[in-house]
Design a protein around this motif. Structure first.
Motif, PDB file in Angstrom:
ATOM      1  N   PHE A 169       0.839  -1.195   0.000  1.00  0.00           N
ATOM      2  CA  PHE A 169       0.000   0.000   0.000  1.00  0.00           C
ATOM      3  C   PHE A 169       0.875   1.247   0.000  1.00  0.00           C
ATOM      4  N   MET A 170       1.897   1.237   0.827  1.00  0.00           N
ATOM      5  CA  MET A 170       2.770   2.403   0.925  1.00  0.00           C
ATOM      6  C   MET A 170       3.510   2.653  -0.384  1.00  0.00           C
ATOM      7  N   VAL A 197       1.206   4.545  -2.462  1.00  0.00           N
ATOM      8  CA  VAL A 197       1.110   5.937  -2.021  1.00  0.00           C
ATOM      9  C   VAL A 197       2.313   6.727  -2.518  1.00  0.00           C
ATOM     10  N   THR A 241       2.041   7.678  -5.976  1.00  0.00           N
ATOM     11  CA  THR A 241       1.071   8.754  -6.155  1.00  0.00           C
ATOM     12  C   THR A 241       1.743  10.116  -6.167  1.00  0.00           C
ATOM     13  N   LEU A 242       2.809  10.223  -5.372  1.00  0.00           N
ATOM     14  CA  LEU A 242       3.432  11.533  -5.214  1.00  0.00           C
ATOM     15  C   LEU A 242       4.245  11.953  -6.420  1.00  0.00           C
TER      16      LEU A 242
END
Lengths: 292, 420, 295
Positions: free
Chosen positions: A259-260, A263, A266-267
């Protein structure tokens, strides 16, 4: 001298508040779950791993999932949609940014520099949309988009995100345009320029920093928007990053590290945009500021 | 000659159109759990049924229900959809889904092969509305290694759970129970009901009158037990979602939880630090009952109106939810999803695949004692109303009596307004 | 500063695209919401009779409404000013020269890029009671011996969601205020310095008045965001514990989509719109401003 120290301390505190959570994301994506979930906490006892990123981009299953025998543990394939979702989100966001910067600035200019009947009403109308909560907007928006035949299209997202961002964009730019001394524009008028020329040649260049602010605002809001992207979507081609991430957060086959890593990915588009844009802004601010 | 050429050209142009016209396109709406498996299943179905094309539209699970409401309100073309036990009565009452039994009486042959709680969940007004996608139980799960190490036997009643927890707490485990506490989730209510069934209690009587507000009812007692566990004994930690409970359990700081049974597979998954330490026991309480539920494939009334779509939809639903239960078996073996098909409970492949995380016989035994929840047109609405109250009661912000009384009152209001 | 502007024709060429969007996506939803609020629209019932103000009455007597309203107002009332104040500091800081400023500027913007629900989970990880980062840090430093259950205590939970929310909002407000601060005439600062005003004095007498317009906009925007907050809070706490972080946005959504009562849902929407409007109007009246659009 004291001031310099204060500045550095403040900068450090600010940096910590903003960046540490993001650093955590990076750490979380490379530290094995066994360490993250250890109690007492022993995060750094195992080697960091890029297995999750590898899986996202190539589909290679991390060794942690290998079971005795030929069977393997459950791992979701959803996270492999993250790269495509990045593309969808980024492209919609860029279009929303363009709509806001072009049409929003035009509307703001008319409010800032022109006087006409129905001005207050038009202005209120633009801002009004933001007063209704999402629950009240969901059904009408859905019906409108469906009636236009735009369900499950990126265009629908661009339209909806635009109406969500324009109220603030127009408001901000109106205030900013008014803060530019009228004398500068009047000088141009004397030279024979019509409002349109004045707008393009004088106002916009002077407003570089707030145009950028507005553009970034529109980009970010569109990029991170979840609710409407979810209900107006339905297939891979319109699945935005927030929708994918929301699904991953409640997916039982997603390890924390996995999950991380999603994330962190995403950045990246935002980081790229910001790096590109800030350099431009720095010039604009140094230049623009000295005009006054 | 020229005319012949024209006819030939026309015919050549028309053939694909004709072939296309014969092809029926079905809109299949799902929540996107394991979307790639769904797409693969569809690809295989389309291969065996070349005259049917299936388009999948997927939404995330947390917003599935709400997006379906929008789709129905907007009359967006939908033929087959995933449906849930708590939504069937409201969707059926609103006229959105059609009873399979009305159009395809041959569906009846599947009834005896379906677990009773699942069958009940797929039936509305005496008619069968769907065939199961997956069915599962809400079970009591625990860290068997912790209990073994501390020399504690697996609990039989809720008193046992309390005693075991207090013993564990004295031994250093601050919150032996990790409870999925989230009022926004329907399973927050369902987990509680499962515990009530464990005690042999019910929420409503045969006439649908509330029982839980009676202080002597098992339902009342269980709510009180939960409140005491949180407030008085302080043995409960909250997890905001089953995935977070999974992670918390895998830190080794908790021993007990109540969740969907497939979470046992997740907790025992190969990549988890404590993989293999978790097991399931019959729901504590005098009767060891538990909640069983089913998610299933439904046909919309839209599709039912058009014979071509209707027949194609039935073919699809039977292939996915019935037949030899190949699709259900695939979900069970590959993903550990439970099932309603009784024949699969004796299937050696399933048993072998499940051996990694659960003993099939245990699952069978608990399934035999499972009941479905009370499903009415207003259950979803009442659940949405009652869950915040439950959250307050469990956290000690309200008395159990207050919460139960309010819940009973609201239930009666709904029953008055919407009951027949 | 403002000279007399002549009355011109309605500037359709400037406003056309925005106007189209507004008419389609604002007028219709408002009409839809207001119209539906006067009818009983229960999805499971076949008829939708006119019931006048009954939906509004339902809302006003519902304890859920008041509880979530109070939670939400407190949430917005705290996060909005805090965000603006922090952002003003950030903006001021990022306009001062220091080594690494470019990098800091870029990094400061990042929390904004994270979808709300993901940010909520990130902060859930930070505050988690079993594997949380903050707990791990404090434990490793020997400051605590057992993990603190941040999200189980109602007051702590409220503070946690506010921190997470402010974190996601600071980037935007900072950018906005940075843009505003760059337009302040440097000579005003120099004059104040000559008058012997220290840093703080200069802030009060020059910075704040000059950037007033943008400060107010930032405040109003943050208030609206606070009132409509959902993603971050719910992925962090799910509204708990026991209703401590239950917000209006959830209650409204539930009314339409779980209670399947679109009549009451619409009434709620209208009420919240009126409330937000009242809030904004009050702020604009109380604080003297130069936004004056109505001339």
């Amino acid at each position: 001298m004291g001031k310099k120290i204060f500045v550095y301390i403040a900068a450090f505190a600010l940096l910590a508040f903003t960046v540490v959570p993001l650093l955590l994301v990076l750490l979380g994506s490379i530290i094995p779950d066994a360490s993250i979930l250890s109690f007492p906490p022993r995060w750094f006892t195992r080697k960091p791993t890029l297995a999750y990123y590898d899986y996202v981009f190539t589909g290679k299953i991390p060794t942690a999932y290998e079971l005795r025998g030929a069977e393997r543990g459950m791992i979701t394939e959803e996270v492999r949609q993250v790269p495509r979702g990045m593309g969808v989100s980024a492209s919609v966001a860029v279009m929303v940014m363009a709509v806001n910067m072009v049409f929003g600035s035009m509307a703001a200019y008319s409010f800032a520099r022109l006087r006409f009947r129905g001005k207050a009403m038009t202005f209120s109308g633009i801002v009004m949309c933001r007063l209704l909560p999402a629950a009240a907007l969901a059904v009408p928006f859905y019906l409108i988009v469906q009636a236009l035949g735009l369900l499950d299209t990126k265009l629908a997202l661009v339209l909806v995100h635009s109406i969500l961002t324009l109220p603030f964009t127009v408001l901000i730019l109106t205030v900013f345009f008014r803060s530019i001394p009228v004398e500068i524009e009047e000088a141009a008028k004397i030279d024979g320029a019509n409002p349109w020329r004045t707008f393009w040649r004088i106002t916009l260049p002077l407003s570089a920093s707030s145009m950028v602010a507005v553009g970034l605002f529109a980009f970010m809001l569109s990029y991170s928007e979840f609710l409407y992207s979810n209900i107006l979507g339905g297939s891979e081609k319109t699945r935005t990053l927030p929708v994918i991430m929301a699904a991953l957060s409640t997916n039982t086959d997603v390890a924390w590290g996995m999950f991380m890593s999603g994330v962190f990915l995403t950045l990246i588009p935002t980081l790229v945009l910001v790096i590109l844009v800030w350099n431009f802004v720095v010039e604009g601010i140094i230049f623009g500021g000295s005009k006054f | 000659m020229k005319r012949f050429v024209w006819i030939l050209v026309l015919a050549i142009l028309l053939i694909p159109a004709l072939a296309f016209a014969q092809k029926v396109t079905l809109e299949f709406v799902v929540w996107n759990y394991s979307l790639e498996t769904i797409q693969d299943n569809i690809a295989q179905f389309q291969k065996s049924n070349p005259d049917i094309k299936v388009n999948v539209k997927d939404y995330t699970w947390p917003t599935y229900h709400d997006t379906m409401v929008l789709r129905f309100k907007g009359k967006t073309k939908t033929d087959i959809m995933y449906n849930g036990e708590d939504w069937l009565p409201e969707f059926a009452a609103a006229g959105w889904v059609a009873a399979l039994e009305d159009y395809f009486p041959e569906v009846r042959k599947y009834k005896e092969k379906t677990a009773p709680y699942a069958l009940a969940d797929m039936t509305y007004n005496g008619k069968l509305y769907g065939l199961s996608y997956y069915a599962d139980l809400i079970t009591f799960q625990y860290n068997k290694k912790i209990l073994k190490d501390k020399g504690i036997t697996a609990p039989n009643t809720w008193d046992d759970v309390l005693n075991a927890s207090l013993k564990l707490k004295a031994g250093g485990l601050e919150f032996p129970i990790c409870y999925e506490y989230n009022e926004t989730l329907p399973n927050f209510l369902q987990a509680y009901i499962s515990q009530v069934y464990g005690r042999g209690g019910t929420m409503f009587d045969a006439k649908l009158a509330p029982q839980f507000n009676n202080p002597n009812s098992e339902a009342f007692k269980q709510m009180q037990w939960l409140q005491d566990a949180v407030v008085k004994h302080k043995i409960v930690a909250y997890g905001s979602h089953e995935t977070k409970v999974d992670l918390a359990m895998n830190t080794g700081q908790h021993a007990f939880t109540v969740m969907y049974n497939y979470m046992l597979a997740a907790m025992n998954n190969a990549d988890k630090p404590l993989s293999g330490d978790f097991d399931m026991i019959p729901m504590p309480g005098a009767k060891h009952g538990c909640l069983g539920f089913a998610k299933f494939y439904c046909m919309t009334t839209q599709a039912a109106k058009d014979p071509a779509r209707r027949n194609a939809a039935w073919k699809f639903i039977e292939a996915f939810g019935g037949g030899d239960y190949n699709v259900a078996k695939r979900w069970a073996v590959e993903k550990g999803l439970g099932f309603a098909a009784l024949p699969l409970m004796d299937d050696p492949d399933v048993k072998k695949a499940w051996a990694n995380w659960i003993d099939m016989d245990k699952f069978k035994a608990q399934a035999k004692l499972a009941f479905n929840g009370t499903q009415t047109e207003w259950m979803g609405m009442w659940s949405g109303f009652f869950r915040p109250l439950m959250a307050k009661a469990i956290n000690g912000d309200s008395t159990v009596k207050e919460v139960m009384d309010q819940g009973a009152l609201k239930w009666s209001e709904y029953k008055e307004l919407l009951g027949k | 500063m403002s000279s007399k502007l002549e009355l011109t024709r309605y500037p359709l060429q400037w406003l056309f695209p925005v106007l189209i969007l507004v008419i389609v996506f604002t007028i219709y939803p408002f009409a839809y919401a207001i119209y539906n609020s006067f009818f009983q629209i229960l999805l499971v019932l076949p008829t939708t009779p006119f019931i006048g103000l009954k939906n509004y009455m339902r809302v006003v007597v519902s304890p859920y409404f008041w509880e979530s309203l109070v939670n939400t107002l407190i949430f917005a009332a705290v996060t909005a000013p805090v965000t603006v104040i922090i952002s003003l500091g950030v903006a001021r800081l990022l306009l001062t020269k220091f080594v690494g400023r470019g990098a800091v500027r870029a990094l400061v913007l990042l929390p904004w890029a994270i979808p709300g629900s993901v940010a909520g989970i990130l902060w859930l990880w930070i505050f988690h009671g079993q594997f949380g980062v903050l707990n791990a840090l404090l434990y490793s430093l020997g400051i605590i011996r057992t993990y603190i259950q941040f999200l189980k205590d109602p007051l702590l939970a409220k503070i946690c969601v506010m921190i997470a929310h402010v974190w996601t909002q600071v980037p935007f407000a900072s950018v906005l205020l940075m843009a505003a601060l760059t337009t302040i005439n440097k000579e005003l600062y120099e004059a104040a310095e000559v008058d012997g005003a220290g840093s703080f004095r200069r802030l009060i007498s020059v910075t704040i008045p000059s950037a007033a317009g943008m400060l107010i906009i930032a405040l109003i925007y943050e208030l609206i965001i606070g009132i409509t907050a959902y993603d971050v809070v719910y992925s962090l706490t799910g509204g708990g514990p026991g209703g401590a972080t239950t917000l209006l946005s959830y209650y409204i959504w539930k009314e339409s989509f779980t209670q399947l009562n679109f009549g009451t849902g619409s009434a709620l929407g209208v009420l919240v719109a009126l409330l937000t409007l009242a809030l904004i109007t009050t702020i604009l009246k109380v604080i003297p401003n130069q936004i004056m659009v109505k001339e």
